[in-house]
Design a protein around this motif. Structure first.
Motif, PDB file in Angstrom:
ATOM      1  N   GLY A   4       0.793  -1.223   0.000  1.00  0.00           N
ATOM      2  CA  GLY A   4       0.000   0.000   0.000  1.00  0.00           C
ATOM      3  C   GLY A   4       0.824   1.271   0.000  1.00  0.00           C
ATOM      4  N   LEU A   5       2.121   1.182   0.258  1.00  0.00           N
ATOM      5  CA  LEU A   5       2.968   2.367   0.264  1.00  0.00           C
ATOM      6  C   LEU A   5       3.473   2.640  -1.143  1.00  0.00           C
ATOM      7  N   VAL A   6       3.257   3.868  -1.602  1.00  0.00           N
ATOM      8  CA  VAL A   6       3.753   4.291  -2.906  1.00  0.00           C
ATOM      9  C   VAL A   6       4.630   5.517  -2.682  1.00  0.00           C
ATOM     10  N   LEU A   7       5.845   5.455  -3.184  1.00  0.00           N
ATOM     11  CA  LEU A   7       6.773   6.570  -3.071  1.00  0.00           C
ATOM     12  C   LEU A   7       6.742   7.362  -4.373  1.00  0.00           C
ATOM     13  N   GLY A   8       6.766   8.658  -4.262  1.00  0.00           N
ATOM     14  CA  GLY A   8       6.763   9.503  -5.450  1.00  0.00           C
ATOM     15  C   GLY A   8       7.872  10.523  -5.349  1.00  0.00           C
ATOM     16  N   ALA A   9       8.501  10.798  -6.466  1.00  0.00           N
ATOM     17  CA  ALA A   9       9.532  11.835  -6.547  1.00  0.00           C
ATOM     18  C   ALA A   9       9.154  12.751  -7.700  1.00  0.00           C
ATOM     19  N   GLY A  10       9.085  14.035  -7.438  1.00  0.00           N
ATOM     20  CA  GLY A  10       8.677  14.973  -8.483  1.00  0.00           C
ATOM     21  C   GLY A  10       9.552  16.199  -8.530  1.00  0.00           C
ATOM     22  N   ARG A  11       9.602  16.787  -9.719  1.00  0.00           N
ATOM     23  CA  ARG A  11      10.288  18.063  -9.944  1.00  0.00           C
ATOM     24  C   ARG A  11       9.302  18.939 -10.705  1.00  0.00           C
ATOM     25  N   PHE A  12       8.950  20.064 -10.106  1.00  0.00           N
ATOM     26  CA  PHE A  12       7.955  20.936 -10.714  1.00  0.00           C
ATOM     27  C   PHE A  12       8.473  22.362 -10.788  1.00  0.00           C
ATOM     28  N   ALA A  13       8.405  22.945 -11.968  1.00  0.00           N
ATOM     29  CA  ALA A  13       8.777  24.349 -12.148  1.00  0.00           C
ATOM     30  C   ALA A  13       7.526  25.177 -12.426  1.00  0.00           C
ATOM     31  N   GLN A  14       6.609  24.648 -13.206  1.00  0.00           N
ATOM     32  CA  GLN A  14       5.429  25.400 -13.619  1.00  0.00           C
ATOM     33  C   GLN A  14       4.113  24.756 -13.182  1.00  0.00           C
ATOM     34  N   PHE A  15       4.148  23.503 -12.797  1.00  0.00           N
ATOM     35  CA  PHE A  15       2.925  22.756 -12.529  1.00  0.00           C
ATOM     36  C   PHE A  15       2.179  23.320 -11.330  1.00  0.00           C
ATOM     37  N   ASP A  16       0.853  23.357 -11.422  1.00  0.00           N
ATOM     38  CA  ASP A  16      -0.011  23.802 -10.332  1.00  0.00           C
ATOM     39  C   ASP A  16      -1.064  22.719 -10.110  1.00  0.00           C
ATOM     40  N   PHE A  17      -1.071  22.124  -8.931  1.00  0.00           N
ATOM     41  CA  PHE A  17      -2.029  21.060  -8.638  1.00  0.00           C
ATOM     42  C   PHE A  17      -3.455  21.590  -8.554  1.00  0.00           C
ATOM     43  N   GLY A  18      -3.621  22.865  -8.277  1.00  0.00           N
ATOM     44  CA  GLY A  18      -4.966  23.396  -8.093  1.00  0.00           C
ATOM     45  C   GLY A  18      -5.597  22.820  -6.836  1.00  0.00           C
ATOM     46  N   ARG A  19      -6.791  23.268  -6.534  1.00  0.00           N
ATOM     47  CA  ARG A  19      -7.481  22.781  -5.335  1.00  0.00           C
ATOM     48  C   ARG A  19      -7.881  21.321  -5.536  1.00  0.00           C
TER      49      ARG A  19
END
Length: 74
Positions: free
Chosen positions: A15-30
């Motif tokens: 059930g554990l999921v690891l995530g690695a991200g790099r964001f310069a412009q991305f917006d998750f929004g509400r």
């Protein structure tokens, strides 16, 4: 820098999921999560809204996002 994210399941902890991200412009929004998310800022900043206030997290900050129930919008 291009925005990117990678996910990896942890075989030792179901059930554990690891995530690695790099964001310069991305917006998750509400949005909301159906499960717990733990974020660690390793470089740059992360801006997030919490209870109507903007919080800026820099390198070394950890954020815990608990599951929430969707709120209908009209």
């Amino acid at each position: 820098m291009n925005d990117s994210i990678q996910y990896q399941r942890c075989a030792d902890i179901p059930g554990l999921v690891l995530g690695a991200g790099r964001f310069a412009q991305f917006d998750f929004g509400r949005h909301y999560h159906l499960d717990y998310h733990i974020g660690i800022v390793t470089e740059g900043v992360q801006r997030q809204q919490y209870k109507g206030e903007t919080q800026v997290l820099g390198p070394g900050f950890i954020s815990l996002m608990a599951p929430a129930i969707a709120t209908p919008t009209h």
